[in-house]
Design a protein around this motif. Sequence first.
Motif, PDB file in Angstrom:
ATOM      1  N   UNK A  75      37.799  41.122  41.183  1.00 34.60           N
ATOM      2  CA  UNK A  75      38.284  42.199  40.326  1.00 34.60           C
ATOM      3  C   UNK A  75      39.076  43.187  41.184  1.00 34.60           C
ATOM      4  N   UNK A  76      40.358  43.349  40.843  1.00 38.12           N
ATOM      5  CA  UNK A  76      41.293  44.066  41.704  1.00 38.12           C
ATOM      6  C   UNK A  76      41.979  45.187  40.938  1.00 38.12           C
ATOM      7  N   UNK A 115      53.659  46.040  42.252  1.00 43.21           N
ATOM      8  CA  UNK A 115      53.795  44.933  41.301  1.00 43.21           C
ATOM      9  C   UNK A 115      53.689  43.594  42.019  1.00 43.21           C
ATOM     10  N   UNK A 116      54.302  43.477  43.187  1.00 41.29           N
ATOM     11  CA  UNK A 116      54.205  42.235  43.957  1.00 41.29           C
ATOM     12  C   UNK A 116      52.754  41.939  44.329  1.00 41.29           C
ATOM     13  N   UNK A 117      52.005  42.985  44.692  1.00 39.57           N
ATOM     14  CA  UNK A 117      50.590  42.804  45.018  1.00 39.57           C
ATOM     15  C   UNK A 117      49.802  42.362  43.796  1.00 39.57           C
ATOM     16  N   UNK A 118      50.024  43.032  42.669  1.00 43.39           N
ATOM     17  CA  UNK A 118      49.296  42.683  41.446  1.00 43.39           C
ATOM     18  C   UNK A 118      49.526  41.228  41.078  1.00 43.39           C
ATOM     19  N   UNK A 165      50.542  38.797  43.081  1.00 41.85           N
ATOM     20  CA  UNK A 165      50.018  37.898  44.112  1.00 41.85           C
ATOM     21  C   UNK A 165      48.510  37.721  43.969  1.00 41.85           C
ATOM     22  N   UNK A 166      47.798  38.804  43.700  1.00 32.10           N
ATOM     23  CA  UNK A 166      46.352  38.694  43.481  1.00 32.10           C
ATOM     24  C   UNK A 166      46.059  37.840  42.253  1.00 32.10           C
ATOM     25  N   UNK A 167      46.823  38.043  41.207  1.00 34.41           N
ATOM     26  CA  UNK A 167      46.590  37.262  39.988  1.00 34.41           C
ATOM     27  C   UNK A 167      46.873  35.778  40.228  1.00 34.41           C
ATOM     28  N   UNK A 168      47.922  35.490  41.002  1.00 26.72           N
ATOM     29  CA  UNK A 168      48.234  34.102  41.320  1.00 26.72           C
ATOM     30  C   UNK A 168      47.133  33.461  42.155  1.00 26.72           C
ATOM     31  N   UNK A 169      46.388  34.298  42.887  1.00 27.79           N
ATOM     32  CA  UNK A 169      45.279  33.799  43.700  1.00 27.79           C
ATOM     33  C   UNK A 169      43.969  33.757  42.932  1.00 27.79           C
ATOM     34  N   UNK A 170      44.022  33.993  41.626  1.00 27.91           N
ATOM     35  CA  UNK A 170      42.847  33.833  40.787  1.00 27.91           C
ATOM     36  C   UNK A 170      42.124  35.101  40.408  1.00 27.91           C
ATOM     37  N   UNK A 171      42.634  36.265  40.830  1.00 31.60           N
ATOM     38  CA  UNK A 171      41.946  37.525  40.562  1.00 31.60           C
ATOM     39  C   UNK A 171      42.230  38.052  39.160  1.00 31.60           C
ATOM     40  N   UNK A 172      41.319  38.915  38.700  1.00 33.29           N
ATOM     41  CA  UNK A 172      41.561  39.731  37.522  1.00 33.29           C
ATOM     42  C   UNK A 172      42.127  41.054  38.020  1.00 33.29           C
ATOM     43  N   UNK A 173      43.235  41.503  37.449  1.00 32.78           N
ATOM     44  CA  UNK A 173      43.958  42.651  37.994  1.00 32.78           C
ATOM     45  C   UNK A 173      44.241  43.689  36.921  1.00 32.78           C
ATOM     46  N   UNK A 174      44.001  44.955  37.269  1.00 27.90           N
ATOM     47  CA  UNK A 174      44.463  46.079  36.463  1.00 27.90           C
ATOM     48  C   UNK A 174      45.300  46.974  37.368  1.00 27.90           C
ATOM     49  N   UNK A 175      46.471  47.377  36.877  1.00 26.40           N
ATOM     50  CA  UNK A 175      47.351  48.262  37.630  1.00 26.40           C
ATOM     51  C   UNK A 175      47.278  49.674  37.063  1.00 26.40           C
ATOM     52  N   UNK A 176      47.374  50.656  37.951  1.00 27.46           N
ATOM     53  CA  UNK A 176      47.496  52.058  37.546  1.00 27.46           C
ATOM     54  C   UNK A 176      48.883  52.539  37.938  1.00 27.46           C
ATOM     55  N   UNK A 177      49.533  53.275  37.041  1.00 25.76           N
ATOM     56  CA  UNK A 177      50.873  53.772  37.346  1.00 25.76           C
ATOM     57  C   UNK A 177      51.249  54.852  36.354  1.00 25.76           C
ATOM     58  N   UNK A 182      33.800  45.819  36.902  1.00 28.41           N
ATOM     59  CA  UNK A 182      33.446  46.095  38.293  1.00 28.41           C
ATOM     60  C   UNK A 182      34.684  46.120  39.158  1.00 28.41           C
ATOM     61  N   UNK A 183      34.494  46.235  40.480  1.00 35.75           N
ATOM     62  CA  UNK A 183      35.613  46.245  41.417  1.00 35.75           C
ATOM     63  C   UNK A 183      35.223  45.509  42.692  1.00 35.75           C
ATOM     64  N   UNK A 184      36.148  44.716  43.202  1.00 35.14           N
ATOM     65  CA  UNK A 184      35.974  44.064  44.498  1.00 35.14           C
ATOM     66  C   UNK A 184      37.034  44.490  45.500  1.00 35.14           C
ATOM     67  N   UNK A 185      38.241  44.776  45.010  1.00 34.80           N
ATOM     68  CA  UNK A 185      39.356  45.142  45.879  1.00 34.80           C
ATOM     69  C   UNK A 185      40.123  46.293  45.246  1.00 34.80           C
ATOM     70  N   UNK A 186      40.499  47.267  46.068  1.00 34.60           N
ATOM     71  CA  UNK A 186      41.328  48.380  45.623  1.00 34.60           C
ATOM     72  C   UNK A 186      42.542  48.460  46.552  1.00 34.60           C
ATOM     73  N   UNK A 187      43.726  48.532  45.969  1.00 33.42           N
ATOM     74  CA  UNK A 187      44.960  48.611  46.746  1.00 33.42           C
ATOM     75  C   UNK A 187      45.716  49.876  46.347  1.00 33.42           C
ATOM     76  N   UNK A 188      45.953  50.739  47.299  1.00 34.71           N
ATOM     77  CA  UNK A 188      46.658  51.995  47.043  1.00 34.71           C
ATOM     78  C   UNK A 188      48.123  51.875  47.404  1.00 34.71           C
ATOM     79  N   UNK A 189      48.953  51.541  46.413  1.00 34.96           N
ATOM     80  CA  UNK A 189      50.398  51.387  46.649  1.00 34.96           C
ATOM     81  C   UNK A 189      51.210  52.573  46.138  1.00 34.96           C
ATOM     82  N   UNK A 190      50.621  53.433  45.329  1.00 32.44           N
ATOM     83  CA  UNK A 190      51.385  54.549  44.768  1.00 32.44           C
ATOM     84  C   UNK A 190      51.891  55.441  45.884  1.00 32.44           C
TER      85      UNK A 190
END
Length: 236
Positions: free
Chosen positions: A9-10, A21-24, A26-38, A72-80
């Motif tokens: 969960x990312x 967007x590239x990260x979101x 890429x994670x999804x292509x690797x099988x993750x569930x992704x939510x973006x904040x913007x 839940x959450x497993x990974x957090x990426x701060x790109x903003x």
Amino acid sequence: MDSSFTDRKVLVTGGASGIGLACARAFRAAGAQVVALDRASGPSDLDTVHADVAYEASLSGAVTTAVERLGGLDVVVGCAGISGPVGTPLVDTSAADLAAVLAVNVTGQLLLAKHTYPHLSTGGAIVFLASDSAFVATPGMAPYCASKGAVVALTRALAVELNRVRVNCVCPSVVDTPMARSDLGDAAIDQADFPVQTADDVARQVLFLAGPHSRPVNGHALLSDFGYSARSGFPA
């Protein structure tokens, strides 16, 4: 296909465009569930929650929504992030412009860690986007350089404090993104006499730091600049 993140969960801030967007994707292509904040609306194929990372109420509410959607959450990426004034001497930079850069690039990352850490699984990961501008500088970008240097220091501080998860950051050189093109112009990117990264290049670096292959890596700033910062000024 890389399946390292299957069912992980990312959450990605700044996920509507550019590196986020590239990260979101890429994670999804690797099988993750992704939510973006913007602050902006994301593309139709991306689950995006509106948030302004510089404002705690906005960010905390968006994090709550994202956690509910993901379970839940497993990974957090701060790109903003924002660049602020580019090519403006410090003596001509207003306090308001300086505060705006620090609010997004530094306070936004602090608040992101503050509000996501309670939800992160043990063994999870936080990855911040910093910049090679934390280590090298060009005239007219003092606020941006200061903000990215702060992100590197923040990465180390949180790696020590947040003992259930790993915290690292990526420090890329110039990346071909809408923000870079707006700041520098299309010609500066398309005709550059120096290497330019793609957003996908950076996303792969983020996935490495967030995934199992970097398990011993914590508190690290991954400088990806084609070796430019390693060069001596000695004329040889």
